[in-house]
Design an enzyme around this catalytic site. Sequence first.
Site, PDB file in Angstrom:
ATOM      1  N   ASP A 125      10.391 -15.333  -6.191  1.00 27.67           N
ATOM      2  CA  ASP A 125      11.798 -14.983  -6.401  1.00 27.67           C
ATOM      3  C   ASP A 125      12.728 -15.545  -5.332  1.00 27.67           C
ATOM      4  OD1 ASP A 125      11.595 -13.507  -8.811  1.00 27.67           O
ATOM      5  OD2 ASP A 125      10.674 -11.863  -7.699  1.00 27.67           O
TER       6      ASP A 125
ATOM      7  N   ASP B 140      10.508 -16.189 -16.245  1.00 24.78           N
ATOM      8  CA  ASP B 140      11.584 -15.996 -15.266  1.00 24.78           C
ATOM      9  C   ASP B 140      11.538 -17.053 -14.159  1.00 24.78           C
ATOM     10  OD1 ASP B 140      10.250 -13.791 -16.404  1.00 24.78           O
ATOM     11  OD2 ASP B 140      11.289 -12.348 -15.157  1.00 24.78           O
TER      12      ASP B 140
HETATM   13  N1  GLY Z   1      12.460 -11.385 -12.867  1.00 26.78           N
HETATM   14  C1  GLY Z   1      12.352 -10.074 -13.316  1.00 26.78           C
HETATM   15  C2  GLY Z   1      13.243  -9.654 -14.423  1.00 26.78           C
HETATM   16  O1  GLY Z   1      13.887 -10.422 -15.096  1.00 26.78           O
HETATM   17  O2  GLY Z   1      13.273  -8.478 -14.649  1.00 26.78           O
END
Ligand code: GLY
Length: 415
Positions: A129, A187
Amino acid sequence: MYIKFFLLSLILLFFSSSAYSQKDLSPSSLKQYNSIAINTELNWLKKGVVVAKIQLQKASTQYTPGHYPRSIWPDGEMRMANLGDWTAGFFPGSLWYAYEITQDKFFKEQAERFTSALNPLQFNKNTHDLGFLIFCSYGNGFRLTNNTKYKTVLLNASESLSSRFSETVGCIKSWDFERYSFPVIIDNMMNLELLLWASKKFDDEKYAQIAITHANTTLENHFRADNSSFHVIDYDPQTGNIMRKMTAQGYADDSAWSRGQAWGLYGFTMMYRETKNKVYLEQAKKIAAYIINSPNLPTDKIPYWDFNDPFIPHGYRDVSAATIMASALLELSTFEDSNRTYFNHAEKILKNLSDDLYLAKPYQNGFFILKHSVGNLPNYSEIDTPINYADYYYLEALIRYANITNIDLKKIASN
Ligand code: GLY
């Protein structure tokens, strides 16, 4: 299961609307909010911008750097994100967007304060992330200020993120949770933008190669015949073989989790912008077609949290998915948009989000801008709540909209 969610939502609604009273309103902000003409063509845009300005003004003086508003717990308490939280970069990012919109030094100072507290994260190799965390904050900060210190942080973060790449799998590893071997989530496409940026800025092909390989592997393995995507693919790290295609945050392994579709759309549109490889543009168009043509998309275009939620039409909406879709579609519309399909769809989302159903009243909603997002429903977490990344992509979409239509947002925000 749903009855429980429904009751939680009722409690949340009660607390979130009652915790912040009208007496907090500053007279000039309230005057501006109340003076928005009802029938002006751009009323919806002005309303969104003014509410964003008021909410972020208040939130930035309410919180301390290092602790960022994330969402609202079911009991009405603020859920905060610390540096270990994947969402910590969105609040500083929203402050940068508020600065971009208003050109007000106040927001620049606040954005700088909340961004610099993220400094230790540049060396964190335990999360994919980093793109969200560092590019939304430092990335926007660098773009708007040219601060060379920010550039160094962005380079270090690119190096840390790259350390999670496996040649064997052809991807960056998303999570380190023990229940997976080498999980890659859709994601993760979002975190490639940092690497592509770093490659150009520092003239180092290495980062772009990682991003391109990751995108190609994702394109090959994450998508179904109907162009919806799986959420998680778990790979064997020794061989690169696929072990399982599944979901973590969606309704079912074979369902189309809405935010996942939004991440994919945004990610492949961004890949096309950065590489000009038509394969990515085609993929983005296919994802857009899946979303836009889905019979399960409501008429106001704010998707249910999962396109296959069996409770549709009574399921929860996910405003965060809507804002990511709007921002991505606006960018896509600048590349190719026969009949203005993408632009019109995004505009509809943004117009509808300025309705009181979705847009906060000043000083309510925990100072978030938008209501009604879903974080992780299968985990009973963040159901029908404001969420910081919904606000972030909303502001980004408003800026993209204004750029495309030549609207002066500063003017809109100031009178
Ligand atoms: N990356 C986590 C979400 O979209 O909840």
